[in-house]
Design an enzyme around this catalytic site. Structure first.
Site, PDB file in Angstrom:
ATOM      1  N   PHE A   1     -35.754  -6.909  14.848  1.00 47.21           N
ATOM      2  CA  PHE A   1     -35.738  -8.314  15.268  1.00 47.21           C
ATOM      3  C   PHE A   1     -36.131  -8.498  16.730  1.00 47.21           C
ATOM      4  O   PHE A   1     -36.597  -9.568  17.125  1.00 47.21           O
ATOM      5  CB  PHE A   1     -34.352  -8.922  15.013  1.00 47.21           C
ATOM      6  CG  PHE A   1     -33.324  -8.666  16.082  1.00 47.21           C
ATOM      7  CD1 PHE A   1     -33.032  -9.632  17.037  1.00 47.21           C
ATOM      8  CD2 PHE A   1     -32.624  -7.468  16.131  1.00 47.21           C
ATOM      9  CE1 PHE A   1     -32.082  -9.406  18.019  1.00 47.21           C
ATOM     10  CE2 PHE A   1     -31.668  -7.236  17.095  1.00 47.21           C
ATOM     11  CZ  PHE A   1     -31.392  -8.212  18.046  1.00 47.21           C
ATOM     12  N   LYS A   2     -35.966  -7.451  17.519  1.00 46.09           N
ATOM     13  CA  LYS A   2     -36.254  -7.593  18.941  1.00 46.09           C
ATOM     14  C   LYS A   2     -37.744  -7.783  19.217  1.00 46.09           C
ATOM     15  O   LYS A   2     -38.123  -8.237  20.294  1.00 46.09           O
ATOM     16  CB  LYS A   2     -35.678  -6.395  19.698  1.00 46.09           C
ATOM     17  CG  LYS A   2     -34.153  -6.415  19.609  1.00 46.09           C
ATOM     18  CD  LYS A   2     -33.467  -5.193  20.140  1.00 46.09           C
ATOM     19  CE  LYS A   2     -31.962  -5.331  19.917  1.00 46.09           C
ATOM     20  NZ  LYS A   2     -31.187  -4.196  20.428  1.00 46.09           N
ATOM     21  N   ASP A   3     -38.584  -7.454  18.238  1.00 42.94           N
ATOM     22  CA  ASP A   3     -40.012  -7.739  18.379  1.00 42.94           C
ATOM     23  C   ASP A   3     -40.261  -9.233  18.575  1.00 42.94           C
ATOM     24  O   ASP A   3     -41.225  -9.625  19.242  1.00 42.94           O
ATOM     25  CB  ASP A   3     -40.782  -7.274  17.135  1.00 42.94           C
ATOM     26  CG  ASP A   3     -40.800  -5.764  16.974  1.00 42.94           C
ATOM     27  OD1 ASP A   3     -40.730  -5.064  18.001  1.00 42.94           O
ATOM     28  OD2 ASP A   3     -40.885  -5.288  15.830  1.00 42.94           O
TER      29      ASP A   3
ATOM     30  N   THR B   1     -34.271  -1.842  21.032  1.00 40.47           N
ATOM     31  CA  THR B   1     -34.807  -2.577  22.177  1.00 40.47           C
ATOM     32  C   THR B   1     -35.932  -1.808  22.860  1.00 40.47           C
ATOM     33  O   THR B   1     -36.961  -2.386  23.230  1.00 40.47           O
ATOM     34  CB  THR B   1     -33.698  -2.866  23.208  1.00 40.47           C
ATOM     35  OG1 THR B   1     -32.695  -3.673  22.598  1.00 40.47           O
ATOM     36  CG2 THR B   1     -34.252  -3.602  24.418  1.00 40.47           C
TER      37      THR B   1
END
Length: 486
Positions: free
Chosen positions: A112-114, A145
């Site tokens: 999700f950090k993309d 991350t």
């Protein structure tokens, strides 16, 4: 829109100033001076927007057109999402018994950090090109991350990125996604310690104001406001796609279940709630349960040690974004926030004031999951849906199954009956493909995408940081040497 430190000892800055900062100079975190408020008509209008359009609308509330013209902002966000595999950027899977899973992992690194880091990378590049400036990025990672941050800036001439990973605490795939990026501006360190020790090192370097200024230090961890800002969109998208109808007044409530480590996503949810989004937030954690204990008992205190769990990216004892939540719920009381965080920093133990704990427990609900709970949730989801969950997503699914199995119905309170009928969305932070060991432990067979399979054959490069070594001095020397070579 100006940004102020949660501790009140730094001057207000604009979005550019917050973007290029890690911690504020006084040790606090930047937050918007005012949180925009949205009315029902705006929410109904936004409900028809795509995920990328929601990101654009939300970012335009926090980045003034004088700083970044709206057309330019739109272009930057479109560019950020151009490498995502799913046409909608994110995807909602509707599974059996009301299990709604919002897949936030369709970016380059399957995490999700993309989403937030691809946008943040574009914002950085925009300002750096305008100012002809160079920055040094420091990133501590518990798993995902680091690779997302690397992908957002790799190959850029005006940025050097230093990523510190906790050796042995990441999965092999997570580590390879970092160490196989061979670029002149990418520097990966494998620290023989845990994520909290890495965070302390990074905080120490930012606290040296002269050093930070000389080398233009900044962070892409979720201490950076830009990441929180983009993540607010997750909650709006989840709400609009899970709410039964927006034709009623008041608008219906949707429960958003958030796997929580450092607290960035749950902070974004608190801000979305403050903006007027009718959501009930649940922070779900693994055995490193400091946030759960804080919500339940007001006990913001460290356990004896970080526990290694299947949900490794959540193996965090010091969730630094809790500072933002406490500031928000205290009515932006920077004096109280500073006092509380300094007390915690000194003793690693803090009992929240009664009034603040009450506000926290009204805003957030919480649940913790053991490794056994995670495995059972992964197995059940596969058995009922043939759908593989990563262990972090399984923490959220565990909470969902607790509710649907009738735990709430056994209560006599009408409140619990209401919760059982409330639509719910579980945020899924990563693809199951990144967590082979967890899948095998659940008796499932990993299905690996070719991009991940290829990692094991690639050259890998990292610098070890051993126990007993002066990590701070080593990193200083690397940063200085890298600057001299430019």
């Amino acid at each position: 829109m100006e940004y102020v430190s949660t501790r009140g000892g730094a001057g207000a800055v604009d979005f550019e100033g917050a973007l290029f900062s890690g911690y504020a100079p006084d040790g606090g975190l930047f937050m918007p001076q005012h949180i925009p408020s949205l009315d029902g008509d705006t929410l109904r209008r936004w409900s028809r927007l795509s995920y990328r359009e929601l990101v654009k609308e939300l970012c335009s509330l926090f980045i003034t057109a004088e700083l970044v013209p709206r057309s330019t902002l739109n272009d930057l966000i479109d560019r950020a999402f151009s490498r995502f595999r799913h046409k909608d950027v994110v995807h909602l899977s509707r599974l059996k018994d009301g299990l709604n899973v919002l897949e936030l992992w369709h970016g380059v690194t399957y995490a999700f950090k993309d989403l937030s880091l691809s946008c943040t990378g574009q914002f950085l590049q925009y300002f750096l090109e305008k100012k002809q400036k160079h920055v040094t990025i420091l990133v501590g990672t518990s798993g995902d991350t680091g690779s997302s941050a690397i992908e957002s800036v790799r190959g850029q001439k005006n940025m050097d990125i230093f990523v510190l990973l906790p050796k042995g605490f990441c999965t092999q795939i997570q580590e390879l996604q970092m160490t196989t990026v061979i670029e002149d501006n990418v520097h990966v360190f494998a620290a023989h310690g845990n994520s909290d020790e890495i965070d302390e090192l990074i905080k120490e370097l930012f606290a040296d104001v002269d050093f930070a200024r000389k080398y233009n230090l900044m962070s892409l961890n979720s201490v950076n406001w830009s990441r929180i800002m983009v993540q607010i969109a997750h909650h709006f998208y989840a709400y609009f796609h899970c709410a039964p109808s927006l034709d009623t007044t008041p608008l219906p409530v949707v429960e958003i279940v958030v796997p929580t480590g450092g607290g960035g996503n749950i902070t974004a949810g608190c801000i979305a709630q403050k903006m007027g989004l009718p959501i009930r937030l649940v922070a779900v954690v693994n055995s490193n349960d400091i946030i759960h204990r804080t919500v339940q008992h007001g006990d913001f205190s460290l356990s004896e040690s970080v526990k290694a769990t299947l949900a490794s990216a959540m193996d965090i004892q010091e969730p630094y974004n809790m500072e933002r939540i406490l500031w928000l719920l205290s009515g932006s009381d920077s004096h109280l926030t500073k006092t509380l965080m300094e007390r915690f920093s000194a003793s690693k133990s803090l009992k929240l004031p009664e009034d603040l704990h009450r506000k926290l427990s009204e805003t957030l609900h919480s649940c913790s999951a053991s490794d056994e709970d995670i495995v059972r949730a992964m197995q059940r989801c596969w058995k009922e849906n043939c759908y593989p969950l990563c262990p972090h997503s399984a923490v959220a699914a565990h909470y969902h199954y607790l509710q649907t199995d009738g735990a709430c119905l056994r209560q006599k309170s009408s409140c619990f009956s209401f919760l059982f009928s409330m639509p719910r969305c579980c945020l899924a932070p990563a693809s199951a493909a990144k967590f082979q060991d967890a899948l095998l432990r659940a008796g499932l067979v990993p299905q690996l995408p070719p991009e991940i399979t290829a990692l094991t054959a690639m050259e890998a490069r990292s610098t070890p940081l051993e126990q007993g070594q002066d990590w701070t001095q080593t990193l200083r020397e690397w940063i200085e040497a890298t600057a001299q070579r430019r």
